[in-house]
Design an enzyme around this catalytic site. Structure first.
Site, PDB file in Angstrom:
ATOM      1  N   CYS A 110       0.821  -1.208   0.000  1.00 34.40           N
ATOM      2  CA  CYS A 110       0.000   0.000   0.000  1.00 34.40           C
ATOM      3  C   CYS A 110       0.857   1.262   0.000  1.00 34.40           C
ATOM      4  CB  CYS A 110      -0.943  -0.012   1.197  1.00 34.40           C
ATOM      5  SG  CYS A 110      -2.125  -1.379   1.157  1.00 34.40           S
ATOM      6  N   THR A 111       2.002   1.193   0.661  1.00 38.45           N
ATOM      7  CA  THR A 111       2.926   2.332   0.637  1.00 38.45           C
ATOM      8  C   THR A 111       3.490   2.532  -0.759  1.00 38.45           C
ATOM      9  OG1 THR A 111       3.519   2.023   2.965  1.00 38.45           O
ATOM     10  CG2 THR A 111       5.072   3.247   1.589  1.00 38.45           C
TER      11      THR A 111
END
Length: 215
Positions: A110-111
């Site tokens: 997600c980062t």
């Protein structure tokens, strides 16, 4: 070290050349962390405080079949952004919107996805599009995530995953992971592209930019 629960799956393959009682057993074992503060599992941060729980059989069934499809007007919703301010989807009508559902703040996948949207944000702006990220994390988590990585776009808090369920975003790993899915809405709020890829988050940016440039 965090405690873990182990699950073992057995695959049985009968060897036809041998008597029936002889069976080949293959076993695959993996551990799912429990009661740990954080654990990265396929890019999803598992924690005892997470608002996401594995889907029941009925909700899993509904998650398999998309409720929001290409060519359909996206249903409106109102969620709090990273500053705790209520934001409605209809606010962005009149411009294309790239709306992406992701599993959790600050997990590796997600980062990578969030930073890829950040790095390409000027390209999205040039295309006239607004970028919005949605997960089940609360506003405080979103604010810390946006501040840490200098994310210039809106993050919305879907606590309880109501919007995710209403939109029918499919889960992964038999519903144990929230799905990673991106929707591109045109200026009238109609869905023109749906892209799903849990394990290659950067491809969401490539696919949406390619679509917007061709539109």
């Amino acid at each position: 070290m965090a405690a873990s629960s182990s699950f073992t799956f057995s695959n049985h393959a009968t060897l036809h050349s041998l008597p029936r009682r002889n069976t080949l057993h293959t076993k695959t074992q993996f551990s799912v962390p429990t009661k740990s503060s954080e654990s990265n599992f396929f890019g999803f941060r598992l924690s005892h405080s997470s608002s996401f729980s594995p889907l029941s059989s009925s909700s899993l069934k509904s998650s398999i079949f998309a409720k929001v499809n290409k060519g359909q007007a996206a249903p409106d919703f109102t969620l709090k952004d990273q500053n705790g301010k209520p934001v409605s989807l209809k606010k962005f009508k009149g411009k294309p919107v790239v709306l992406y559902f992701y599993p959790a703040d600050d997990s590796p996948g997600c980062t990578k996805q969030a930073c890829s949207f950040r790095d390409s944000y000027e390209k999205f702006k040039k295309a006239g599009a607004e970028v919005i990220g949605i997960s089940g994390d609360d506003s405080a988590s979103h604010k810390a995530f946006a501040s840490k990585y200098k994310l210039p776009y809106t993050l919305l808090s879907d606590e309880g995953n109501k919007v995710r369920k209403d939109w029918g975003v499919p889960g992964d790993l038999f519903g144990a992971l929230p799905g990673r899915q991106t929707y591109v809405l045109d200026k009238n709020g109609v869905v023109q592209l749906i892209y799903n890829n849990q394990f290659q988050p950067e491809k969401h940016i490539d696919e949406t930019l390619r679509f917007l440039k061709a539109a």
